[in-house]
Each structure stands twice: as C-alpha cells, then as structure tokens.
Design an enzyme around this catalytic site. Structure first.
Site, PDB file in Angstrom:
ATOM      1  N   THR A   1      36.622 -34.993 -14.502  1.00 12.06           N
ATOM      2  CA  THR A   1      36.655 -33.633 -15.039  1.00 12.06           C
ATOM      3  C   THR A   1      37.347 -33.625 -16.394  1.00 12.06           C
ATOM      4  O   THR A   1      38.335 -34.315 -16.617  1.00 12.06           O
ATOM      5  CB  THR A   1      37.362 -32.633 -14.090  1.00 12.06           C
ATOM      6  OG1 THR A   1      37.489 -31.365 -14.749  1.00 12.06           O
ATOM      7  CG2 THR A   1      38.730 -33.116 -13.649  1.00 12.06           C
ATOM      8  N   SER A   2      36.781 -32.825 -17.300  1.00 12.47           N
ATOM      9  CA  SER A   2      37.351 -32.754 -18.658  1.00 12.47           C
ATOM     10  C   SER A   2      38.565 -31.837 -18.692  1.00 12.47           C
ATOM     11  O   SER A   2      39.174 -31.636 -19.750  1.00 12.47           O
ATOM     12  CB  SER A   2      36.278 -32.233 -19.626  1.00 12.47           C
ATOM     13  OG  SER A   2      35.886 -30.911 -19.228  1.00 12.47           O
TER      14      SER A   2
ATOM     15  N   ARG B   1      18.479 -26.886  -9.761  1.00 11.67           N
ATOM     16  CA  ARG B   1      19.642 -27.740  -9.468  1.00 11.67           C
ATOM     17  C   ARG B   1      19.748 -28.009  -7.965  1.00 11.67           C
ATOM     18  O   ARG B   1      20.116 -29.099  -7.540  1.00 11.67           O
ATOM     19  CB  ARG B   1      20.934 -27.088  -9.983  1.00 11.67           C
ATOM     20  CG  ARG B   1      20.998 -27.002 -11.503  1.00 11.67           C
ATOM     21  CD  ARG B   1      22.299 -26.371 -11.957  1.00 11.67           C
ATOM     22  NE  ARG B   1      23.434 -27.251 -11.696  1.00 11.67           N
ATOM     23  CZ  ARG B   1      24.702 -26.816 -11.703  1.00 11.67           C
ATOM     24  NH1 ARG B   1      24.958 -25.532 -11.906  1.00 11.67           N
ATOM     25  NH2 ARG B   1      25.700 -27.650 -11.468  1.00 11.67           N
TER      26      ARG B   1
ATOM     27  N   HIS C   1      34.151 -23.728  -7.203  1.00 13.96           N
ATOM     28  CA  HIS C   1      33.119 -23.015  -7.964  1.00 13.96           C
ATOM     29  C   HIS C   1      31.876 -22.734  -7.149  1.00 13.96           C
ATOM     30  O   HIS C   1      30.812 -22.473  -7.711  1.00 13.96           O
ATOM     31  CB  HIS C   1      32.777 -23.810  -9.234  1.00 13.96           C
ATOM     32  CG  HIS C   1      33.949 -23.925 -10.162  1.00 13.96           C
ATOM     33  ND1 HIS C   1      34.025 -24.877 -11.154  1.00 13.96           N
ATOM     34  CD2 HIS C   1      35.102 -23.221 -10.243  1.00 13.96           C
ATOM     35  CE1 HIS C   1      35.164 -24.737 -11.802  1.00 13.96           C
ATOM     36  NE2 HIS C   1      35.849 -23.743 -11.262  1.00 13.96           N
TER      37      HIS C   1
ATOM     38  N   TYR D   1      19.257 -22.220 -10.705  1.00 17.00           N
ATOM     39  CA  TYR D   1      19.940 -22.829  -9.557  1.00 17.00           C
ATOM     40  C   TYR D   1      18.942 -23.381  -8.548  1.00 17.00           C
ATOM     41  O   TYR D   1      19.223 -24.347  -7.846  1.00 17.00           O
ATOM     42  CB  TYR D   1      20.938 -21.842  -8.916  1.00 17.00           C
ATOM     43  CG  TYR D   1      22.151 -21.688  -9.804  1.00 17.00           C
ATOM     44  CD1 TYR D   1      22.220 -20.673 -10.754  1.00 17.00           C
ATOM     45  CD2 TYR D   1      23.185 -22.625  -9.766  1.00 17.00           C
ATOM     46  CE1 TYR D   1      23.292 -20.573 -11.618  1.00 17.00           C
ATOM     47  CE2 TYR D   1      24.261 -22.537 -10.628  1.00 17.00           C
ATOM     48  CZ  TYR D   1      24.305 -21.514 -11.562  1.00 17.00           C
ATOM     49  OH  TYR D   1      25.376 -21.432 -12.426  1.00 17.00           O
TER      50      TYR D   1
ATOM     51  N   ASN E   1      32.710 -29.192  -8.313  1.00 24.60           N
ATOM     52  CA  ASN E   1      31.272 -29.424  -8.208  1.00 24.60           C
ATOM     53  C   ASN E   1      30.666 -28.521  -7.138  1.00 24.60           C
ATOM     54  O   ASN E   1      31.321 -28.166  -6.153  1.00 24.60           O
ATOM     55  CB  ASN E   1      30.983 -30.892  -7.870  1.00 24.60           C
ATOM     56  CG  ASN E   1      31.508 -31.834  -8.938  1.00 24.60           C
ATOM     57  OD1 ASN E   1      31.749 -31.415 -10.081  1.00 24.60           O
ATOM     58  ND2 ASN E   1      31.725 -33.085  -8.584  1.00 24.60           N
TER      59      ASN E   1
ATOM     60  N   ASP F   1      27.635 -29.468  -5.893  1.00 28.35           N
ATOM     61  CA  ASP F   1      26.735 -30.313  -5.093  1.00 28.35           C
ATOM     62  C   ASP F   1      27.410 -30.620  -3.753  1.00 28.35           C
ATOM     63  O   ASP F   1      28.591 -30.322  -3.557  1.00 28.35           O
ATOM     64  CB  ASP F   1      26.378 -31.616  -5.859  1.00 28.35           C
ATOM     65  CG  ASP F   1      27.590 -32.513  -6.146  1.00 28.35           C
ATOM     66  OD1 ASP F   1      27.792 -32.891  -7.313  1.00 28.35           O
ATOM     67  OD2 ASP F   1      28.351 -32.805  -5.193  1.00 28.35           O
TER      68      ASP F   1
HETATM   69  N1  APR Z   1      32.772 -41.385 -13.863  1.00 29.32           N
HETATM   70  C1  APR Z   1      33.869 -40.602 -14.020  1.00 29.32           C
HETATM   71  N2  APR Z   1      33.970 -39.635 -14.951  1.00 29.32           N
HETATM   72  C2  APR Z   1      32.913 -39.460 -15.768  1.00 29.32           C
HETATM   73  C3  APR Z   1      31.727 -40.233 -15.672  1.00 29.32           C
HETATM   74  C4  APR Z   1      31.690 -41.229 -14.661  1.00 29.32           C
HETATM   75  N3  APR Z   1      30.619 -42.017 -14.495  1.00 29.32           N
HETATM   76  N4  APR Z   1      30.860 -39.802 -16.642  1.00 29.32           N
HETATM   77  C5  APR Z   1      31.483 -38.798 -17.301  1.00 29.32           C
HETATM   78  N5  APR Z   1      32.718 -38.597 -16.785  1.00 29.32           N
HETATM   79  C6  APR Z   1      33.725 -37.620 -17.200  1.00 29.32           C
HETATM   80  C7  APR Z   1      33.634 -37.158 -18.647  1.00 29.32           C
HETATM   81  O1  APR Z   1      34.308 -38.078 -19.495  1.00 29.32           O
HETATM   82  C8  APR Z   1      34.334 -35.807 -18.574  1.00 29.32           C
HETATM   83  O2  APR Z   1      35.744 -35.956 -18.732  1.00 29.32           O
HETATM   84  O3  APR Z   1      33.531 -36.447 -16.425  1.00 29.32           O
HETATM   85  C9  APR Z   1      34.041 -35.333 -17.152  1.00 29.32           C
HETATM   86  C10 APR Z   1      32.987 -34.242 -17.092  1.00 29.32           C
HETATM   87  O4  APR Z   1      33.507 -33.096 -17.732  1.00 29.32           O
HETATM   88  P1  APR Z   1      32.621 -31.748 -17.725  1.00 29.32           P
HETATM   89  O5  APR Z   1      31.216 -32.075 -18.064  1.00 29.32           O
HETATM   90  O6  APR Z   1      33.384 -30.739 -18.547  1.00 29.32           O
HETATM   91  O7  APR Z   1      32.613 -31.289 -16.190  1.00 29.32           O
HETATM   92  P2  APR Z   1      33.740 -30.523 -15.397  1.00 29.32           P
HETATM   93  O8  APR Z   1      35.098 -30.871 -15.922  1.00 29.32           O
HETATM   94  O9  APR Z   1      33.474 -30.754 -13.966  1.00 29.32           O
HETATM   95  O10 APR Z   1      33.420 -28.979 -15.744  1.00 29.32           O
HETATM   96  C11 APR Z   1      34.237 -28.029 -15.095  1.00 29.32           C
HETATM   97  O11 APR Z   1      32.906 -26.267 -16.043  1.00 29.32           O
HETATM   98  O12 APR Z   1      30.900 -25.338 -16.604  1.00 29.32           O
HETATM   99  C12 APR Z   1      31.874 -25.336 -15.662  1.00 29.32           C
HETATM  100  O13 APR Z   1      31.616 -24.713 -13.445  1.00 29.32           O
HETATM  101  C13 APR Z   1      31.365 -25.764 -14.320  1.00 29.32           C
HETATM  102  O14 APR Z   1      32.586 -26.920 -12.588  1.00 29.32           O
HETATM  103  C14 APR Z   1      32.234 -26.965 -13.962  1.00 29.32           C
HETATM  104  C15 APR Z   1      33.446 -26.784 -14.852  1.00 29.32           C
END
Ligand code: APR
Length: 233
Positions: A176-177, A56, A104, A53, A87, A89
C-alpha cells in the site's frame, strides 16, 4: 501467541494480476477516480459505476491468491493474525486467512443504495450473479449497489481495525502506498514498542518517526523474508 496485524493494499494482489491504483498503468490512470469511486460519481451515473464494478468483480473468476496471500494465512501458525485490508478482492479469504477486516468493502457483496451499511440488505453474490444490472433491487426497494466504500463515504470498520492495531506486537504494511486515510492512519495506533515492517518493492513515504524495517521486495518474496525474520521458517 503474539498479536500480528497486517495492513494490506493493492500491491499484495498485483502478482495475482489485479492492477494497483497508483502505479504506472494503474486503475486510476485508466479511470477518473471520482467518476467511478466516489458517492458523487455513483449518484451522477449509477449505471457506469455498477458496470465498472461488474468488470472488476468478474475478474475475480480469473485470478487466484499469490504466495503473498498464502503466507499471510500461514502466519496464523505462529501468531494471532488479523488482516486489515484496503482491498475489495477476496484473495485473502481464498488464501485461508480467517480474521479479515475489509476497510473499503468487498467486490463479492452488494447492498442498498439508501443505506449501504444496513446489514439486512448486504448480500454475497454467487458467481452467476456477478453481473449487477440497473433495476436490480435491494430488499428496501433501492437500486442494488456495490458494497464498496467510496471516497466521500464513512469507513465503518476503521474502529475495529484501530482496536486490532492497538494490540499489535508486530505490524506489517504490505502493498500500500499509504496515501489514503483513515487506513494509513492505523500506524499511529500501533504500540511504541511494537515492531513495524514494510513490504514493498518501492520506497513508500510514510508520515511517521517510527522505526520501520523495509523489506524492499514484492509481496511473495517479501513475505518469505518476513517469515524468516519473525518466525524463523
Ligand atoms: N508487491 C508488493 N507491493 C507492490 C507490488 C508487489 N508486487 N507492486 C506494487 N506494489 C506497491 C506499490 O509500490 C504501492 O506502494 O503497492 C502499492 C500500491 O499502492 P496503491 O496503488 O496506491 O494502492 P493502495 O495503497 O491499496 O490504495 C489505497 O486507494 O483508491 C483507493 O480504495 C482504493 O483501497 C484503495 C486505496
């Protein structure tokens, strides 16, 4: 003013140069998630986690909000906006958003290892303090740890976030995924007659029968399109 709630994830910070977690080359491709982002991992090797961390946190000094963050803040001119972010950040803050719920945790903060949510020991670090070391103590004498919600820990702010989602006239999912709960479950609190938008360059599997308008673009271009659609600007 209509209520607009944004649920953001790592994708909104991608254009600022911060890795997402599950895209190719993402953070979880490089680090064993349970070693650096779980309470067991921290207890097994606190120094490794504290250093993960630290790296980061220091990256925050080299990145800045992108237009996606800026437009989230600009929406406050037209709506009563709450940003619920996964996020850690501080880019939504630096872009000027005012009502932000970090589900988070926050990279710029540290807390007690005994009781991470005791507000007495939660501290905002100044940039010159961004390197936390083993032996740095919280006010209760425990090791200072990142104020991050790890896998296996409660998400204290989820109730506040659900309360906001229940009032949303417009719900915007961006970057977010929708893999991680309870954050992904917030969609279920959104009233049935509210409009739901998804901004993501990829398809996202979302467990719902709700109608979702998918703006299949990155955060900056997607937010511009959303502004045209909902604010006419
Ligand atoms: N603009 C918008 N979306 C984007 C971009 C972009 N330029 N680039 C990638 N993405 C999308 C991807 O397609 C995906 O759907 O952002 C999403 C990122 O997904 P993850 O990497 O799974 O991130 P997130 O959903 O924030 O993860 C949730 O998981 O590990 C834990 O605590 C961590 O907060 C995090 C949580």
């Amino acid at each position: 003013m209509k209520k607009l709630v944004i649920l953001s994830g790592a994708g909104i910070s991608a254009e600022s140069g911060i890795s997402t977690f599950r895209d190719a080359g993402g953070l979880w491709d490089k680090y064993p998630v349970m070693q650096v982002a779980s309470i067991e991992g921290y207890e097994a090797d606190p120094e490794l986690v504290i250093n993960f961390y630290n790296e980061r946190r220091k990256q925050l000094l080299d990145v800045k909000p992108n237009q996606g963050h800026m437009l989230c803040a600009e929406l406050e001119k037209y709506f009563d906006v709450t940003v619920v972010t996964q996020n850690v950040d501080n880019l939504h803050e630096r872009a000027g958003s005012h009502n932000i719920i970090h589900l988070h945790g926050e990279l710029t903060k540290v807390c007690s290892s005994y009781n991470p949510n005791n507000p007495k020991y939660i501290k905002e670090l100044r940039p010159e303090e961004f390197e936390v070391k083993m032996g740095d103590k919280a006010g209760d004498g425990s090791q200072l740890r990142p104020f991050i919600v790890w896998f296996g820990e409660d998400v204290p702010r989820i109730a506040d976030a659900a309360y906001e989602a229940e009032k949303a006239d417009i719900f915007v999912i961006i970057g977010t995924s929708m893999n991680v709960y309870p954050a992904a479950g917030l969609l279920n609190y959104v009233p049935y007659n509210s409009d739901i938008y998804l901004i993501d360059p990829k398809d996202v599997h979302i467990e719902t029968d709700r109608k979702i308008t998918h703006i299949k673009k990155g955060a900056s271009e997607g937010m511009k399109e959303l502004m045209r659609m909902i604010a006419g600007v």
